[in-house]
Design a protein around this motif. Structure first.
Motif, PDB file in Angstrom:
ATOM      1  N   MET A 102       0.761  -1.199   0.062  1.00 45.47           N
ATOM      2  CA  MET A 102       0.043  -0.241   0.130  1.00 45.47           C
ATOM      3  C   MET A 102       0.804   1.243   0.038  1.00 45.47           C
ATOM      4  SD  MET A 102      -1.744  -0.092   3.925  1.00 45.47           S
ATOM      5  CE  MET A 102      -2.087  -1.642   3.997  1.00 45.47           C
ATOM      6  N   THR A 103       0.422   2.253  -0.590  1.00 45.39           N
ATOM      7  CA  THR A 103       1.077   3.519  -0.323  1.00 45.39           C
ATOM      8  C   THR A 103       1.292   4.199   1.075  1.00 45.39           C
ATOM      9  OG1 THR A 103      -0.816   4.982  -0.904  1.00 45.39           O
ATOM     10  CG2 THR A 103       0.235   4.000  -2.788  1.00 45.39           C
ATOM     11  N   TYR A 104       2.115   4.891   1.061  1.00 44.99           N
ATOM     12  CA  TYR A 104       2.340   5.749   2.367  1.00 44.99           C
ATOM     13  C   TYR A 104       1.068   6.298   2.764  1.00 44.99           C
ATOM     14  CZ  TYR A 104       4.384   8.755   5.781  1.00 44.99           C
ATOM     15  OH  TYR A 104       4.701   9.496   6.990  1.00 44.99           O
ATOM     16  N   GLU A 105       0.248   7.139   1.906  1.00 44.04           N
ATOM     17  CA  GLU A 105      -0.980   7.689   2.583  1.00 44.04           C
ATOM     18  C   GLU A 105      -2.031   6.656   2.628  1.00 44.04           C
ATOM     19  OE1 GLU A 105       0.905   8.392  -0.378  1.00 44.04           O
ATOM     20  OE2 GLU A 105       1.484  10.218   0.298  1.00 44.04           O
ATOM     21  N   GLU A 106      -1.813   5.521   1.947  1.00 40.42           N
ATOM     22  CA  GLU A 106      -3.037   4.310   2.419  1.00 40.42           C
ATOM     23  C   GLU A 106      -2.811   3.892   3.546  1.00 40.42           C
ATOM     24  OE1 GLU A 106      -4.258   2.863  -2.102  1.00 40.42           O
ATOM     25  OE2 GLU A 106      -2.424   2.121  -1.193  1.00 40.42           O
ATOM     26  N   TYR A 107      -1.607   3.898   3.881  1.00 35.61           N
ATOM     27  CA  TYR A 107      -1.027   3.094   5.263  1.00 35.61           C
ATOM     28  C   TYR A 107      -1.387   3.935   6.448  1.00 35.61           C
ATOM     29  CZ  TYR A 107       1.702   1.118   8.821  1.00 35.61           C
ATOM     30  OH  TYR A 107       2.053   0.447  10.112  1.00 35.61           O
ATOM     31  N   LEU A 108      -1.277   5.510   6.186  1.00 40.04           N
ATOM     32  CA  LEU A 108      -1.790   6.437   7.167  1.00 40.04           C
ATOM     33  C   LEU A 108      -3.256   6.362   7.388  1.00 40.04           C
ATOM     34  CD1 LEU A 108       0.353   9.452   6.437  1.00 40.04           C
ATOM     35  CD2 LEU A 108       0.936   7.556   8.231  1.00 40.04           C
ATOM     36  N   ASN A 129       1.988  -2.879   5.818  1.00 38.45           N
ATOM     37  CA  ASN A 129       1.095  -3.959   5.606  1.00 38.45           C
ATOM     38  C   ASN A 129       0.186  -3.966   7.031  1.00 38.45           C
ATOM     39  OD1 ASN A 129       2.322  -5.601   8.084  1.00 38.45           O
ATOM     40  ND2 ASN A 129       4.306  -5.209   6.818  1.00 38.45           N
ATOM     41  N   GLN A 130      -0.800  -4.928   6.905  1.00 42.98           N
ATOM     42  CA  GLN A 130      -2.079  -4.770   7.859  1.00 42.98           C
ATOM     43  C   GLN A 130      -1.478  -5.133   9.097  1.00 42.98           C
ATOM     44  OE1 GLN A 130      -5.047  -3.922   6.976  1.00 42.98           O
ATOM     45  NE2 GLN A 130      -5.380  -4.063   9.150  1.00 42.98           N
ATOM     46  N   ASP A 131      -0.544  -6.382   9.335  1.00 40.90           N
ATOM     47  CA  ASP A 131      -0.125  -6.596  10.781  1.00 40.90           C
ATOM     48  C   ASP A 131       0.703  -5.295  11.409  1.00 40.90           C
ATOM     49  OD1 ASP A 131      -1.080  -9.074  10.663  1.00 40.90           O
ATOM     50  OD2 ASP A 131       0.774  -9.718   9.727  1.00 40.90           O
ATOM     51  N   GLN A 132       1.631  -4.680  10.458  1.00 43.86           N
ATOM     52  CA  GLN A 132       2.215  -3.548  11.008  1.00 43.86           C
ATOM     53  C   GLN A 132       1.383  -2.234  11.377  1.00 43.86           C
ATOM     54  OE1 GLN A 132       5.869  -3.541  11.749  1.00 43.86           O
ATOM     55  NE2 GLN A 132       5.082  -1.571  12.890  1.00 43.86           N
ATOM     56  N   ALA A 133       0.369  -1.955  10.551  1.00 41.13           N
ATOM     57  CA  ALA A 133      -0.851  -1.204  10.831  1.00 41.13           C
ATOM     58  C   ALA A 133      -1.556  -1.314  12.359  1.00 41.13           C
ATOM     59  CB  ALA A 133      -1.586  -1.165   9.662  1.00 41.13           C
ATOM     60  N   GLN A 134      -1.670  -2.605  12.504  1.00 37.21           N
ATOM     61  CA  GLN A 134      -2.167  -2.814  13.822  1.00 37.21           C
ATOM     62  C   GLN A 134      -1.150  -2.537  14.965  1.00 37.21           C
ATOM     63  OE1 GLN A 134      -3.760  -6.855  13.485  1.00 37.21           O
ATOM     64  NE2 GLN A 134      -5.572  -6.159  12.340  1.00 37.21           N
ATOM     65  N   VAL A 181      10.706   2.397   3.774  1.00 37.94           N
ATOM     66  CA  VAL A 181      10.712   0.847   3.528  1.00 37.94           C
ATOM     67  C   VAL A 181       9.232   0.650   3.210  1.00 37.94           C
ATOM     68  CG1 VAL A 181      11.423  -1.142   4.659  1.00 37.94           C
ATOM     69  CG2 VAL A 181      12.720   0.849   5.233  1.00 37.94           C
ATOM     70  N   PRO A 182       8.959   0.214   2.128  1.00 35.58           N
ATOM     71  CA  PRO A 182       7.429  -0.232   1.728  1.00 35.58           C
ATOM     72  C   PRO A 182       7.026  -1.455   2.494  1.00 35.58           C
ATOM     73  CG  PRO A 182       8.527   0.688  -0.236  1.00 35.58           C
ATOM     74  CD  PRO A 182       9.619   0.808   0.927  1.00 35.58           C
ATOM     75  N   ALA A 183       8.132  -2.086   2.785  1.00 34.83           N
ATOM     76  CA  ALA A 183       7.562  -3.564   3.351  1.00 34.83           C
ATOM     77  C   ALA A 183       7.009  -3.378   4.442  1.00 34.83           C
ATOM     78  CB  ALA A 183       8.651  -4.416   3.418  1.00 34.83           C
TER      79      ALA A 183
END
Length: 65
Positions: free
Chosen positions: A1-7, A49-54, A44-46
């Motif tokens: 996901m992009t940086y903005e999507e991640y935020l 991800n969903q796990d890191q977002a949580q 670091v785009p990796a």
């Protein structure tokens, strides 16, 4: 996901998991961003991800407490 999507994902998780309003969650994420919390995620785009977002949503919320 992009940086903005991640935020956006982290913000959404804070509202869903911790019952904060959208405005309150946005403020928390914006403050974390101002505090350079997300620098590695940008580089670091990796890490976007969903796990890191949580994990990040929990960390950001706990910093508020």
């Amino acid at each position: 996901m992009t940086y903005e999507e991640y935020l956006d994902e982290v913000t959404t998780l804070i509202t869903e998991l911790y019952g904060l309003s959208d405005d309150a969650a946005i403020k928390l994420v914006m403050q974390a961003q101002a505090d350079d919390f997300f620098i590695q995620h940008d580089e670091v785009p990796a890490l976007r991800n969903q796990d890191q977002a949580q994990r990040d949503a929990a960390s950001i919320f706990k910093r508020k407490a």
